[in-house]
Scaffold this motif. Structure first.
Motif, mmCIF file in Angstrom:
data_model
loop_
_atom_site.group_PDB
_atom_site.id
_atom_site.type_symbol
_atom_site.label_atom_id
_atom_site.label_comp_id
_atom_site.label_asym_id
_atom_site.label_seq_id
_atom_site.Cartn_x
_atom_site.Cartn_y
_atom_site.Cartn_z
ATOM 1 N N GLU A 112 0.838 -1.204 0.000
ATOM 2 C CA GLU A 112 0.000 0.000 0.000
ATOM 3 C C GLU A 112 0.871 1.251 0.000
ATOM 4 O O GLU A 112 0.656 2.186 -0.784
ATOM 5 N N GLU A 132 -4.552 7.729 -10.225
ATOM 6 C CA GLU A 132 -5.761 7.033 -9.770
ATOM 7 C C GLU A 132 -5.553 5.520 -9.776
ATOM 8 O O GLU A 132 -5.963 4.817 -8.847
ATOM 9 N N GLN A 133 -4.906 5.006 -10.819
ATOM 10 C CA GLN A 133 -4.654 3.565 -10.894
ATOM 11 C C GLN A 133 -3.773 3.101 -9.732
ATOM 12 O O GLN A 133 -4.026 2.052 -9.122
ATOM 13 N N TYR A 135 -3.442 4.580 -6.787
ATOM 14 C CA TYR A 135 -4.209 4.671 -5.539
ATOM 15 C C TYR A 135 -5.197 3.506 -5.420
ATOM 16 O O TYR A 135 -5.411 2.967 -4.329
ATOM 17 N N GLN A 136 -5.793 3.121 -6.541
ATOM 18 C CA GLN A 136 -6.721 1.986 -6.518
ATOM 19 C C GLN A 136 -5.981 0.696 -6.162
ATOM 20 O O GLN A 136 -6.508 -0.156 -5.428
ATOM 21 N N GLN A 137 -4.766 0.546 -6.689
ATOM 22 C CA GLN A 137 -3.969 -0.631 -6.338
ATOM 23 C C GLN A 137 -3.631 -0.627 -4.849
ATOM 24 O O GLN A 137 -3.683 -1.667 -4.189
ATOM 25 N N LEU A 139 -5.367 0.688 -2.496
ATOM 26 C CA LEU A 139 -6.594 0.367 -1.761
ATOM 27 C C LEU A 139 -6.890 -1.126 -1.801
ATOM 28 O O LEU A 139 -7.472 -1.681 -0.869
ATOM 29 N N GLY A 140 -6.473 -1.784 -2.871
ATOM 30 C CA GLY A 140 -6.691 -3.223 -2.979
ATOM 31 C C GLY A 140 -5.941 -4.012 -1.916
ATOM 32 O O GLY A 140 -6.399 -5.077 -1.492
ATOM 33 N N THR A 148 -5.753 6.277 1.933
ATOM 34 C CA THR A 148 -5.883 6.033 0.497
ATOM 35 C C THR A 148 -7.223 6.528 -0.021
ATOM 36 O O THR A 148 -7.307 7.128 -1.101
ATOM 37 N N ARG A 149 -8.277 6.293 0.731
ATOM 38 C CA ARG A 149 -9.607 6.735 0.302
ATOM 39 C C ARG A 149 -9.676 8.258 0.193
ATOM 40 O O ARG A 149 -10.315 8.798 -0.709
ATOM 41 N N LEU A 152 -7.965 9.323 -3.010
ATOM 42 C CA LEU A 152 -8.823 9.054 -4.168
ATOM 43 C C LEU A 152 -9.946 10.085 -4.274
ATOM 44 O O LEU A 152 -10.286 10.540 -5.370
ATOM 45 N N SER A 156 -10.409 12.637 -7.377
ATOM 46 C CA SER A 156 -11.585 12.507 -8.241
ATOM 47 C C SER A 156 -12.101 13.864 -8.698
ATOM 48 O O SER A 156 -12.570 14.014 -9.835
#
Length: 355
Positions: A112, A132-133, A135-137, A139-140, A148-149, A152, A156
């Motif tokens: 993370e 964004e990609q 940050y999404q990774q 968050l995964g 992280t949220r 994002l 956005s």
């Protein structure tokens, strides 16, 4: 350790095989003793089962160990995403593997952190979609991460502006497919952004088979309860959208409210068809919906009389007319709260318009 276990297993098997080799000699001296034969069969079966279990355990330990060691190597190199994969596989093969669960959680936290850093770097370089990609990774790996949220959520808003500007640039050269794609991305990020919602809906009408763009404009309120007309207009807008089934697209009512507030007084002093045409042209829609309603007092039930028209823009031609009809409210409704059932009235009216 695993090699020693393997050698130990082989030694045990050899000992049992030696015992098995001796058994026939003993059994031959007393062939009439059936119990000796049963003993031989039992020992043989035990040997086979034991050997299979031992070999399987050795193989499992070996495979899990390889993934475990690979995870350690990736962790040492700072390749935390790959370390997570290796530790996860080791844990899948051997759920009770010592220390793997702890190392896996550590690797997830580090992964993370790694992707957050990559996202921050991309954002500083104004590569917002890459950010964004990343940050999404991130968050995964830690779905509950508030840090992280937040990143994002902040990003956005910047992306909405980027997608919106791209959509406008495509729209100006009539590249509606690309415009719709950009507007849709912006709309999904922020469906409450009025201008984005409007452009998105207009682009859809262009791309999806030239679907007519409609909107509810206003209702004339002839009851003694002020403010209900806007409530009915909004609810009807929602119900018309729900019941569209791909036949048309509804313009966001927020845009309508803004235009009515800013332009209505300058265009006309009364709510009529002429005003509806002027507002319809400003909104760029194909059809507008207007109507009126009045209350009917009865002894036991509250009734309301409603009518509506769908007008083509800019001709003013009536494409659909709902003649005045009476809507009866439930028994629990009285003159002080009948407006609470406006959503049900709007649903009924939308069905009549679409009939």
């Amino acid at each position: 350790m695993m090699m020693r276990n393997f050698r130990k297993t082989i030694c045990i098997i050899i000992v049992f095989l030696m015992i098995l080799h001796i058994l026939p000699v003993t059994a031959s001296s007393e062939r009439d003793d059936a119990s000796k034969t049963y003993l031989k069969v039992g020992v043989t079966a035990a040997l086979v089962v034991g050997a299979v279990v031992a070999i399987r355990s050795t193989v499992v330990n070996s495979k899990a160990g390889r993934h475990y060691q690979q995870g350690d190597l990736y962790a040492a190199e700072g390749r935390w995403d790959l370390a997570v994969q290796s530790y996860t596989e080791a844990l899948r093969i051997k759920p009770k593997y010592k220390d793997v669960a702890v190392k896996l959680e550590t690797a997830k936290l580090q992964a993370e952190k790694m992707f957050l850093q990559k996202g921050d770097d991309a954002r500083r370089q104004e590569k917002l979609e890459e950010a964004e990609q990343f940050y999404q990774q991130a968050l995964g790996y830690v779905p509950t991460s508030t840090q992280t949220r937040k990143k994002l959520a902040d990003l956005s808003q910047e992306l909405v502006a980027v997608y919106y500007r791209r959509g406008l640039s495509y729209e100006t050269v009539n590249r509606w497919d690309e415009a719709l794609s950009e507007y849709e991305k912006a709309y999904l990020l922020d469906p409450h952004y009025l201008e984005v919602a409007t452009r998105y809906q207009m682009a859809r009408t262009r791309v999806k088979g030239n679907l007519p763009l409609k909107t509810v404009l206003f209702f004339i309120n002839k009851t003694s309860t002020p403010g209900v007309e806007e409530h009915l207009a909004r609810e009807l807008q929602t119900q018309m959208g729900v019941q569209a089934r791909g036949a048309y697209v509804m313009l966001d009512y927020g845009k309508v409210g803004t235009i009515l507030t800013e332009q209505a007084e300058a265009l006309s002093k009364t709510l009529d068809q002429a005003l509806a045409m002027d507002i319809g042209r400003l909104l760029g829609v194909d059809e507008v919906i207007i109507g009126e309603f009045s209350s009917i007092e009865t002894k036991n039930r509250i009734k309301i009389k409603v009518s509506a028209q769908v007008l083509k823009v800019p001709s003013g031609q009536i494409s659909k007319e709902v003649k005045p009809f009476s809507y009866t409210f439930s028994k629990k409704v009285d003159s002080s709260n009948w407006w609470l059932e406006i959503p049900q009235l709007a649903e009924d009216l939308a069905k009549r318009i679409n009939k």
